[in-house]
Design an enzyme around this catalytic site. Structure first.
Site, PDB file in Angstrom:
ATOM      1  N   CYS A  90       0.846  -1.204   0.000  1.00 24.91           N
ATOM      2  CA  CYS A  90       0.000   0.000   0.000  1.00 24.91           C
ATOM      3  C   CYS A  90       0.882   1.256   0.000  1.00 24.91           C
ATOM      4  O   CYS A  90       1.574   1.507  -0.973  1.00 24.91           O
ATOM      5  CB  CYS A  90      -0.972  -0.058   1.170  1.00 24.91           C
ATOM      6  SG  CYS A  90      -2.427   0.980   0.940  1.00 24.91           S
ATOM      7  N   HIS A 198      -3.324  -5.832   1.011  1.00 25.57           N
ATOM      8  CA  HIS A 198      -2.681  -6.018   2.318  1.00 25.57           C
ATOM      9  C   HIS A 198      -2.595  -7.487   2.730  1.00 25.57           C
ATOM     10  O   HIS A 198      -3.461  -7.964   3.465  1.00 25.57           O
ATOM     11  CB  HIS A 198      -3.488  -5.268   3.387  1.00 25.57           C
ATOM     12  CG  HIS A 198      -3.351  -3.786   3.321  1.00 25.57           C
ATOM     13  ND1 HIS A 198      -2.378  -3.098   4.007  1.00 25.57           N
ATOM     14  CD2 HIS A 198      -4.066  -2.851   2.656  1.00 25.57           C
ATOM     15  CE1 HIS A 198      -2.499  -1.800   3.781  1.00 25.57           C
ATOM     16  NE2 HIS A 198      -3.513  -1.615   2.955  1.00 25.57           N
ATOM     17  N   GLU A 200      -0.773  -8.763   4.967  1.00 24.89           N
ATOM     18  CA  GLU A 200      -0.583  -8.879   6.421  1.00 24.89           C
ATOM     19  C   GLU A 200      -1.913  -8.873   7.179  1.00 24.89           C
ATOM     20  O   GLU A 200      -1.953  -9.218   8.354  1.00 24.89           O
ATOM     21  CB  GLU A 200       0.346  -7.769   6.934  1.00 24.89           C
ATOM     22  CG  GLU A 200      -0.279  -6.390   7.116  1.00 24.89           C
ATOM     23  CD  GLU A 200      -0.469  -5.591   5.824  1.00 24.89           C
ATOM     24  OE1 GLU A 200      -0.252  -6.163   4.730  1.00 24.89           O
ATOM     25  OE2 GLU A 200      -0.850  -4.403   5.912  1.00 24.89           O
TER      26      GLU A 200
END
Lengths: 226, 78
Positions: A90, A198, A200
């Site tokens: 990002c 994302h 994560e």
């Protein structure tokens, strides 16, 4: 095998750095070093560097522009040049393009709106350090949350990226107007990956999905094997 | 000395912000607007000793992203 040594860089305005550190610790078993943007040096002998999402420097000037000129980025650029894997997610992706580690730029989403939802991605190249845990053509679900994720680069570079297998992920549908629906790209050497979604945020079942886990596992396994 | 730096999007780079402004102008009834592009205007106050080459370097290294933007530097006598 020695412990996996990773670092998460925090810029003023980063807000996904804790999630990134948590994901790296959960998957690798070792907590990453936390490095501040004003630090001059990275810890010795790193296996992996992560640039997290957020709004570094309030997105002033251009997203990622000021962070990419911060002190620690000189060390990150040098480490990337030595082959240390670098993942930018990002805002981290925006920092990578602004720093010149990846080609192109991330423009305002074509639909103007901030997009925050799950996105289906197609794994375009599963022969990379970051994607070896997926299979080519596999569809995975990873959340996106960004205002400036519209990947732009000239046509000749796009053709070169595709020809060299440097498109890691593509959106299964148009999310933000990105050229050829590109969601993640690699540098020429294959050790730097930038992506808007994302991974994560989807590493354990409590997250509602685990499709991001294989990305971290791939990198850790690849490095242990190497 | 005052220096003005104008940063604009290169031709061919999509400008959704400009498009939204264009639509809004049309909504207000302004006819004849063919296109709208949004750029950035940066004003610097610099010592007289700062060279043109140095100003250009500032633009290339930070003020503009030359992948997507053009820049123009204007010195203004104070």
């Amino acid at each position: 095998m020695s412990a996996f040594r990773s670092a998460v860089i925090t810029f003023p305005g980063s807000n996904c750095d804790r999630d990134m550190a948590d994901a790296l610790e959960k998957v690798s078993g070792t907590a990453p070093h936390r490095v501040w943007h004003g630090d001059a040096d990275l810890p010795e002998g790193l296996d992996f560097i992560a640039l997290p999402g957020g709004f570094s420097y309030g997105d002033y000037l251009r997203c990622g522009a000021i962070a990419s000129r911060s002190r620690i980025m000189q060390a990150v650029i040098a480490a990337a040049g030595r082959g240390v894997p670098v993942l930018g997610v990002c805002n981290g992706f925006q920092v990578l393009t602004e720093s010149g580690l990846l080609p192109g730029a991330l423009l305002r989403n074509a639909g103007i709106r901030f997009v925050c939802r799950d996105a289906k991605l197609i794994v375009e190249n599963s022969q990379t350090l970051f994607t070896a845990g997926y299979s080519a053509g596999q569809t995975i679900t990873i959340p996106v949350a960004h205002h400036d994720g519209n990947y732009f680069v000239d046509e000749a570079t796009l053709d070169r990226l595709e020809g060299e297998g440097r498109v890691a992920f593509r959106y299964a549908e148009d999310v933000n107007g990105s050229a050829r629906q590109i969601a993640g790209v690699l540098n020429q050497a294959g050790n730097v990956l930038g992506m808007m979604p994302h991974p994560e945020r989807v590493v354990e079942s409590a997250h509602g999905g685990t499709d991001g886990r294989a990305l971290f596992e791939s990198a850790i396994r690849g490095l242990v094997a190497a | 000395m005052k220096v003005r730096v104008y940063v604009s999007l290169k031709n061919g780079v999509l400008d959704p912000q400009g498009r939204a402004i264009h639509h809004s102008l049309e909504g207000l009834g302004f006819a004849g607007v063919n296109d709208v592009r949004v750029g950035r205007f940066i004003e610097l106050e610099v010592a007289d000793t700062v060279t043109d080459a140095s100003l250009e370097d500032m633009c290339r290294k930070l003020l503009a992203n030359t992948v997507i933007e053009n820049f123009r530097i204007e010195r203004v006598a104070s």
